[in-house]
Enzyme design. Structure first.
Site, PDB file in Angstrom:
ATOM      1  N   HIS A  17       0.838  -1.214   0.000  1.00  0.00           N
ATOM      2  CA  HIS A  17       0.000   0.000   0.000  1.00  0.00           C
ATOM      3  C   HIS A  17       0.870   1.262   0.000  1.00  0.00           C
ATOM      4  O   HIS A  17       0.602   2.226  -0.724  1.00  0.00           O
ATOM      5  CB  HIS A  17      -0.884   0.060   1.254  1.00  0.00           C
ATOM      6  CG  HIS A  17      -1.931  -1.001   1.347  1.00  0.00           C
ATOM      7  ND1 HIS A  17      -2.169  -1.712   2.499  1.00  0.00           N
ATOM      8  CD2 HIS A  17      -2.828  -1.464   0.444  1.00  0.00           C
ATOM      9  CE1 HIS A  17      -3.162  -2.561   2.308  1.00  0.00           C
ATOM     10  NE2 HIS A  17      -3.587  -2.444   1.072  1.00  0.00           N
ATOM     11  N   LYS A  41     -17.600  -5.911  10.890  1.00  0.00           N
ATOM     12  CA  LYS A  41     -17.228  -6.781  12.015  1.00  0.00           C
ATOM     13  C   LYS A  41     -15.905  -7.517  11.799  1.00  0.00           C
ATOM     14  O   LYS A  41     -15.298  -7.973  12.736  1.00  0.00           O
ATOM     15  CB  LYS A  41     -18.362  -7.762  12.330  1.00  0.00           C
ATOM     16  CG  LYS A  41     -18.737  -8.681  11.205  1.00  0.00           C
ATOM     17  CD  LYS A  41     -19.856  -9.615  11.619  1.00  0.00           C
ATOM     18  CE  LYS A  41     -20.199 -10.470  10.406  1.00  0.00           C
ATOM     19  NZ  LYS A  41     -21.334 -11.260  10.483  1.00  0.00           N
ATOM     20  N   ARG A  90      -1.973  -6.110  -8.109  1.00  0.00           N
ATOM     21  CA  ARG A  90      -0.937  -7.077  -7.726  1.00  0.00           C
ATOM     22  C   ARG A  90      -0.833  -8.197  -8.747  1.00  0.00           C
ATOM     23  O   ARG A  90       0.196  -8.450  -9.328  1.00  0.00           O
ATOM     24  CB  ARG A  90      -1.285  -7.741  -6.376  1.00  0.00           C
ATOM     25  CG  ARG A  90      -1.045  -6.913  -5.184  1.00  0.00           C
ATOM     26  CD  ARG A  90      -1.809  -7.420  -4.017  1.00  0.00           C
ATOM     27  NE  ARG A  90      -3.232  -7.203  -4.244  1.00  0.00           N
ATOM     28  CZ  ARG A  90      -4.155  -7.192  -3.313  1.00  0.00           C
ATOM     29  NH1 ARG A  90      -3.827  -7.451  -2.071  1.00  0.00           N
ATOM     30  NH2 ARG A  90      -5.408  -6.955  -3.587  1.00  0.00           N
ATOM     31  N   SER A 128      -3.521  -7.524   2.981  1.00  0.00           N
ATOM     32  CA  SER A 128      -3.803  -7.403   4.411  1.00  0.00           C
ATOM     33  C   SER A 128      -4.298  -8.729   4.973  1.00  0.00           C
ATOM     34  O   SER A 128      -3.953  -9.106   6.095  1.00  0.00           O
ATOM     35  CB  SER A 128      -4.839  -6.309   4.664  1.00  0.00           C
ATOM     36  OG  SER A 128      -4.342  -5.070   4.235  1.00  0.00           O
TER      37      SER A 128
HETATM   38  P1  ADP Z   1      -9.761  -3.396  -0.360  1.00  0.00           P
HETATM   39  O1  ADP Z   1      -9.886  -1.929  -0.589  1.00  0.00           O
HETATM   40  O2  ADP Z   1     -10.080  -4.194  -1.582  1.00  0.00           O
HETATM   41  O3  ADP Z   1     -10.396  -3.892   0.896  1.00  0.00           O
HETATM   42  P2  ADP Z   1      -7.187  -2.887   0.522  1.00  0.00           P
HETATM   43  O4  ADP Z   1      -7.750  -1.828   1.371  1.00  0.00           O
HETATM   44  O5  ADP Z   1      -6.243  -3.840   1.190  1.00  0.00           O
HETATM   45  O6  ADP Z   1      -8.262  -3.728  -0.162  1.00  0.00           O
HETATM   46  O7  ADP Z   1      -6.446  -2.302  -0.738  1.00  0.00           O
HETATM   47  C1  ADP Z   1      -6.642  -1.003  -1.236  1.00  0.00           C
HETATM   48  C2  ADP Z   1      -5.945  -0.895  -2.559  1.00  0.00           C
HETATM   49  O8  ADP Z   1      -4.582  -1.286  -2.433  1.00  0.00           O
HETATM   50  C3  ADP Z   1      -6.522  -1.800  -3.651  1.00  0.00           C
HETATM   51  O9  ADP Z   1      -6.455  -1.099  -4.873  1.00  0.00           O
HETATM   52  C4  ADP Z   1      -5.586  -2.963  -3.697  1.00  0.00           C
HETATM   53  O10 ADP Z   1      -5.545  -3.607  -4.946  1.00  0.00           O
HETATM   54  C5  ADP Z   1      -4.279  -2.253  -3.411  1.00  0.00           C
HETATM   55  N1  ADP Z   1      -3.280  -3.174  -2.883  1.00  0.00           N
HETATM   56  C6  ADP Z   1      -3.405  -4.045  -1.881  1.00  0.00           C
HETATM   57  N2  ADP Z   1      -2.272  -4.753  -1.703  1.00  0.00           N
HETATM   58  C7  ADP Z   1      -1.387  -4.316  -2.629  1.00  0.00           C
HETATM   59  C8  ADP Z   1      -0.046  -4.669  -3.000  1.00  0.00           C
HETATM   60  N3  ADP Z   1       0.620  -5.629  -2.358  1.00  0.00           N
HETATM   61  N4  ADP Z   1       0.536  -4.002  -4.012  1.00  0.00           N
HETATM   62  C9  ADP Z   1      -0.165  -3.040  -4.667  1.00  0.00           C
HETATM   63  N5  ADP Z   1      -1.424  -2.674  -4.398  1.00  0.00           N
HETATM   64  C10 ADP Z   1      -2.038  -3.299  -3.391  1.00  0.00           C
END
Ligand code: ADP
Length: 175
Positions: A17, A41, A90, A128
């Site tokens: 992120h 939750k 990813r 995550s």
């Molecule tokens: P979501 O919003 O789908 O619940 P996250 O909050 O974890 O998932 O991810 C927010 C954004 O970060 C999404 O666009 C996701 O694809 C991107 N993201 C998550 N992990 C990575 C990573 N390892 N490398 C690049 N982008 C990522």
């Protein structure tokens, strides 16, 4: 001035992120890194905790602002004057989800454009949920998260472990 938002749940943030946020901040004049603040939750960290991790991660990036929002994402983008929504990719199946989400968002707001940024290959396997599963099973997560997130994760997992232990004890006593 082009403002972009980078929305998500970030529960918690990891280096994948942070990498996307910092690279997007080099493309746009201002990046608003935004946590979706909705009661859920399955979340491990509160909105305040997630915001605090994000703020620590980008304290050296002057054009990144960290915020929470609880409205429709495109509405939030409009409120903060953003024309662009950044998402990270990813693996190939991320594309399917992001493509569908981008089309749904465009259907809601023609004026907001989705821009996908590819992950650095070293973070391609990090998410995550994988992070939390690894940590829960006692795996090594040091290369995936900043030290303050790692220690918060261990602490939270220990609390959850105690809670789970209490519940098992209660059930046994009742029986
Ligand atoms: P979501 O919003 O789908 O619940 P996250 O909050 O974890 O998932 O991810 C927010 C954004 O970060 C999404 O666009 C996701 O694809 C991107 N993201 C998550 N992990 C990575 C990573 N390892 N490398 C690049 N982008 C990522």
């Amino acid at each position: 001035m082009i403002i972009a938002i980078y929305p998500g749940s970030f529960d918690p943030i990891h280096y994948g992120h942070i990498d996307i946020a910092k690279r997007a901040a080099r493309i746009f004049d201002k990046l608003i890194w935004a946590v979706y603040d909705r009661p859920h939750k399955n979340l491990m960290f509160t909105t305040e905790e997630r915001l605090s991790f994000m703020r620590q991660a980008v304290q050296d990036a002057p054009n990144i602002e960290v915020m929470a929002y609880d409205s429709l994402t495109v509405e939030f983008a409009r409120q903060v004057g953003a024309r662009v929504m950044v998402r990270g990719l990813r693996v190939t199946f991320d594309f399917d989800v992001e493509y569908q989400t981008a089309l749904a968002n465009r259907n809601q707001a023609e004026d907001i454009e989705t821009v996908c940024v590819f992950t650095s290959s070293k973070y391609a396997f990090v998410s995550s949920s994988i992070l939390k599963e690894l940590a829960d099973a006692g795996g090594r997560i040091t290369e995936m998260v900043p030290p303050y997130v790692e220690s918060a994760l261990w602490k939270r997992l220990a609390q959850l472990g105690e809670d789970r232990g209490d519940k098992i004890k209660q059930v046994t006593l009742q029986e």
